[in-house]
Design a protein around this motif. Structure first.
Motif, PDB file in Angstrom:
ATOM      1  N   UNK C 119       0.838  -1.204   0.000  1.00  8.03           N
ATOM      2  CA  UNK C 119       0.000   0.000   0.000  1.00  8.03           C
ATOM      3  C   UNK C 119       0.871   1.252   0.000  1.00  8.03           C
ATOM      4  N   UNK C 120       2.045   1.128   0.629  1.00 10.08           N
ATOM      5  CA  UNK C 120       2.962   2.272   0.728  1.00 10.08           C
ATOM      6  C   UNK C 120       4.370   1.697   0.800  1.00 10.08           C
ATOM      7  N   UNK C 121       5.278   2.273   0.023  1.00 13.73           N
ATOM      8  CA  UNK C 121       6.607   1.668  -0.119  1.00 13.73           C
ATOM      9  C   UNK C 121       7.696   2.641   0.303  1.00 13.73           C
ATOM     10  N   UNK C 122       8.484   2.218   1.277  1.00 13.63           N
ATOM     11  CA  UNK C 122       9.642   3.023   1.688  1.00 13.63           C
ATOM     12  C   UNK C 122      10.854   2.121   1.903  1.00 13.63           C
ATOM     13  N   UNK C 123      11.057   1.180   0.961  1.00 14.60           N
ATOM     14  CA  UNK C 123      12.201   0.262   1.071  1.00 14.60           C
ATOM     15  C   UNK C 123      11.843  -0.962   1.884  1.00 14.60           C
ATOM     16  N   UNK C 124      12.425  -2.091   1.504  1.00 18.52           N
ATOM     17  CA  UNK C 124      12.231  -3.308   2.295  1.00 18.52           C
ATOM     18  C   UNK C 124      10.870  -3.953   2.147  1.00 18.52           C
ATOM     19  N   UNK C 125      10.205  -3.757   0.973  1.00 12.24           N
ATOM     20  CA  UNK C 125       8.868  -4.331   0.852  1.00 12.24           C
ATOM     21  C   UNK C 125       8.917  -5.858   0.834  1.00 12.24           C
ATOM     22  N   UNK C 126       9.974  -6.440   0.279  1.00 11.04           N
ATOM     23  CA  UNK C 126       9.994  -7.903   0.189  1.00 11.04           C
ATOM     24  C   UNK C 126      10.217  -8.541   1.567  1.00 11.04           C
ATOM     25  N   UNK C 127      11.024  -7.897   2.405  1.00 14.27           N
ATOM     26  CA  UNK C 127      11.261  -8.482   3.727  1.00 14.27           C
ATOM     27  C   UNK C 127      10.035  -8.281   4.614  1.00 14.27           C
ATOM     28  N   UNK C 128       9.370  -7.135   4.476  1.00 17.66           N
ATOM     29  CA  UNK C 128       8.109  -6.956   5.204  1.00 17.66           C
ATOM     30  C   UNK C 128       7.091  -7.990   4.743  1.00 17.66           C
TER      31      UNK C 128
END
Lengths: 239, 239, 239, 239, 239, 239
Positions: C119-128
């Motif tokens: 929904x909102x991306x500030x780096x690290x989307x795959x690990x989240x």
């Protein structure tokens, strides 16, 4: 003098290397001069949906060209998301030509797929692919015969192909790219071992051609195909 | 004993053949045992839109596999209409790995495309492609230096890659397909000539691996990469 | 000082909200600072064709990003007609990571699909996504256990992920976008609750990294993953 | 006796209706018996990218078939998301055939697109499309001459096409579907008004054909094309 | 009694949350009961090609649904490779409705894109999207006014939408999924703040509806839209 | 005075030609002035997967436009690789409208597909397609009744459609392209023979319309539909 320094009725160096790769039922590297095509045959125990339960087999072909087979890089079709019209036209021609050599009833309910991938292109890739594809088909069917899966040979004809064209007003055999791109007429011939036609596809590139010119081209093509068929036989006989 | 009869730290036969095809600026057939990949490099005087006017070049890669490179025929991606996720993942890895070796500013506003096409696949195609791709890249850049288009060499590192894995509990080097498909862990390493990491991609196939196991794999991989780099140097030096 | 004002070994605020949406068997909103990913799990009583009749289940993942999750609008993949290579690479990573946590035989012939939508991306989307996806997977399997469809828990490991990288020469934990876009090295780690590796994916963005740097990153990542796993446990225990 | 009750050298009823639709620069409904094709020509003041600035024009063709033009409904290509190989092969043939009739330099930097849409199909759609497409091309060029946009006629040949085949051992002209589907050989001929060949495409459907058979087919085809060209002239002359 | 226990003229709980995500120029989470749609607006300084140089702006919309927004998982459109007809129909409706509220000349040469992504679906997603999308549009235009990029407000109308239908013979307002799937008629209304129609789309699901029934539905819809517009005003006024 | 010189409540010349093509179960050329649409119906003994075994039939529609049906050539959707949003919206409308006229249980497990292909477009193609499509549907069902495949007529309503709009401030009937492109409001109505609504789709093109304007448009549309239904009856009765 042709750009290739060949006589009008002279083929390029024709070479077939069997077993170029190891997993396919048949694997043939065919060279028509600087045109190099890898032809493999794959056996599949199924048939396409439209043939299910009809008691016959199928032979089909796919054609591709590595992006840097050519002088300038050609975009990869898998990246573009579709095969070009040219690619589809060529693979349909290869498929029809080789299918014509097979008794599909005698083949039984299985499919043989010929993959013809151009590693290096210098004109005449479709005729090289048909000539090498026939050998790959022969090898796959030999496997079926050797294993006892088939007892009667379904391959009823020997098929080879060559291009002929009118370059600077004279009929020439087996055009390379430099000749093809400046020829007035381009004719691809596919024939069996009795000199009968399986496919004939002629296009007037620069100007229409007459019945006399067509006759000359057909004769020239027939002589070339006989030589290619002799090379096919030689390599099968271990030569 | 490994299925391949090799010692745990033994590479397959590594061979690089330069000039396997004739039109590309660089053309290398790389063999890691029965894995054969044709790597070509193509120079393009343009850059992708996102780099227009930024005073730097680009290096990118595409990967493909001939349908019958494998034991069973794989459907052709150009026919299916798209590249698989696996293909995209591999070509992105090759592209990143080779881009890391190049000073893009020094390359100037041009693109080098590496095409890595697998003619025969027996495991490790991506590491073979990176190792052979680096040579094809080297050859293309040599052309630019030889022609005077570049006066400073933009290639700042020597790149090679190898796979390591844990098979039957022991770390082994350069897995072939039989080993890879039964390994518990699969790790691909890309390194420069100083033994530093450019990419490290490890996956626990059957069960997670410990820090100790990782350490053993990294050491094994480094030794393999040094040997591959020696082979790269040898072929460049005409050996 | 990091752009985010955090200490090198400091995670962003990690928050898991269970039941964020109401229809999915498991629904988790995971926040790693300003990175917000909605992870849902869906039970399907079927398995993919290649697993039919093999007596085992399947776990797979799909990843997407809303067009305006980012600072500048990203074109919608459904409109462009295909998923990008980056998207496929990420969803394959999520799928492999979570599949590694499941005993597929014990799961039985059913599929669990994890949808991870940013929904909102500030780096690290795959690990989240992996960390939140594991919780959504846990919730779906709890449903199967609660309903009696399963009597033995097929989830054999607790999985979480974090990124680490080298920023301005120092190893830092859980990079946000500002840090990630200027880091020299980017490493994504997926581990189980015993500190063993499930996936390790490291890329030298600006320059190769040494074995010593890798060791430091691995230690830093392990500490971060332990903290995320504690947060996973807390939310499952109603905390 | 042929299924169509015609003599071997008898054409079906050939009819051309000019102005069948009102917006196109040229609009022709062509009927070869129960085969009905709507051919329109469209003028576009641009040329494709590969011809920009080369001082010449372009002629191209697209082919389609309404889903229920046939005895059984054929899936709509726009719904399937791509044109079939057959469609592409046919539209490439139409395009080449009509392009061969035009002096592209004299046409100037503009494109004429021929759309050939089959309303009803009973065999021979490609030859009807070429014969009707030539008339639509003639009409579009007349517009350019009438308006003064061109002062020299770039149309240098009159083009028509017909199919011939070997049915039950005898050469027959202009096959309908019932004949075509049981013929041993199928040959499509495209000729100019001097009886010269522009395209020749022959396929051995059931068995290879000999040089003598080819000769008979060529003569039969030439007579049919002369009759079609007479009909083209008649309708242009208001007949 | 309606399945939702509401009176025939009763809306679901309507809630607008501004700033739900942080990067978009406008970001609104709209809830119509259990239907939750995230609407974002994005400013782009360019216009589509067909408007280049025409001195006007553009407003467009895209619509998507997360795979598990629904009771059963819906396949992801990005994976399927295309947007469904339903999706395209809805996003065209949203785009037309919001475009109707804007003086495109006064907007100037820029594009505002509304992305409406359904997080949870319980009927009426398109009317929620229009109502929330108008707020996101309002917020984006406020940015342009606040920054001085615009001095005259190009937003000339307040737009909201609601569905009405005939359920068990009685006209009802704002149908949820349980009601919608069993209604005889479904009508979506888009109106401005003066009660004038911008869009009206009615479909007889189970049986045709009379003029009298239409009149009743229109009146019911108007009252619902007025209430939604009041909620829009309240949230803009900080309520 | 309208651009078409018609009175506000005057239809264009409406003509239905049955049997325009010969293979379809129903084939109707419908003309609304210069708008010409070929509507065919095709019987298929199967139903789509979602209806298998449910004891009911299906009615669906596909819509297309020949590239040069319009004043300027429109790119062919089969070449572009997908149907536009407009095309999908229209074919979904046609399908819903005609499905509403059929008792799907009484139709039995079979599918009727309506193909509506625009040969020439001058506005109102969707309303012409619905009006002509209903006749093609009638003809296909007559075949089923005549052959004894059905004994009870599943067609329970007579369906026709027309467009109305507000042009220069006055409500007008059956807009042609010149009127439609300058109208402030465009409303498409689909009704049964009792004057009840099956579909109503209104769009404010230039400015919102009031309830009074809507009422006037509905009355005008109803009168037009009655006249079209009379023409449908006349042609069925051989008139």
């Amino acid at each position: 003098m042709r750009p290739s320094q060949r006589r009008p009725d002279e083929l390029r160096l024709i070479r077939f290397t069997l077993g170029f790769t190891r997993y396919a039922e048949g694997s043939v590297l065919v060279e028509f001069g600087d045109t190099h095509v890898l032809c493999t045959s794959s056996l599949d125990p199924n048939v396409p949906p439209f043939l299910k339960g009809k008691g016959q087999g199928w032979v089909t072909a796919e054609y591709g060209m590595l992006p840097r087979a050519t002088a300038e890089r050609t975009p990869r079709e898998a990246t573009r998301g579709k095969q070009s019209g040219r690619t589809q036209e060529i693979q349909r021609l290869i498929g029809r030509s080789l299918r014509a050599a097979v008794d599909l009833k005698a083949l039984g309910e299985r499919t043989i797929t010929l993959d013809c991938d151009v590693l290096q292109a210098d004109g005449g890739t479709r005729t090289a692919a048909i000539s090498g594809g026939w050998l790959a088909l022969r090898l796959a069917i030999n496997r079926l015969l050797d294993s006892g899966a088939l007892t009667v040979d379904p391959l009823r004809a020997q098929v080879a192909a060559v291009s002929v064209g009118i370059w600077e007003g004279i009929p020439v055999l087996d055009l390379d790219y430099a000749e093809d791109s400046t020829a007035a007429t381009d004719l691809n011939l596919v024939m069996d071992e009795q000199g009968r036609f399986i496919e004939i596809q002629g296009t007037a590139e620069a100007q229409p051609f007459s019945r006399n010119e067509l006759d000359a081209l057909l004769s020239l093509g027939e002589s070339g195909i006989r030589a290619i068929q002799a090379a096919q036989c030689a390599v099968l006989n271990g030569g």
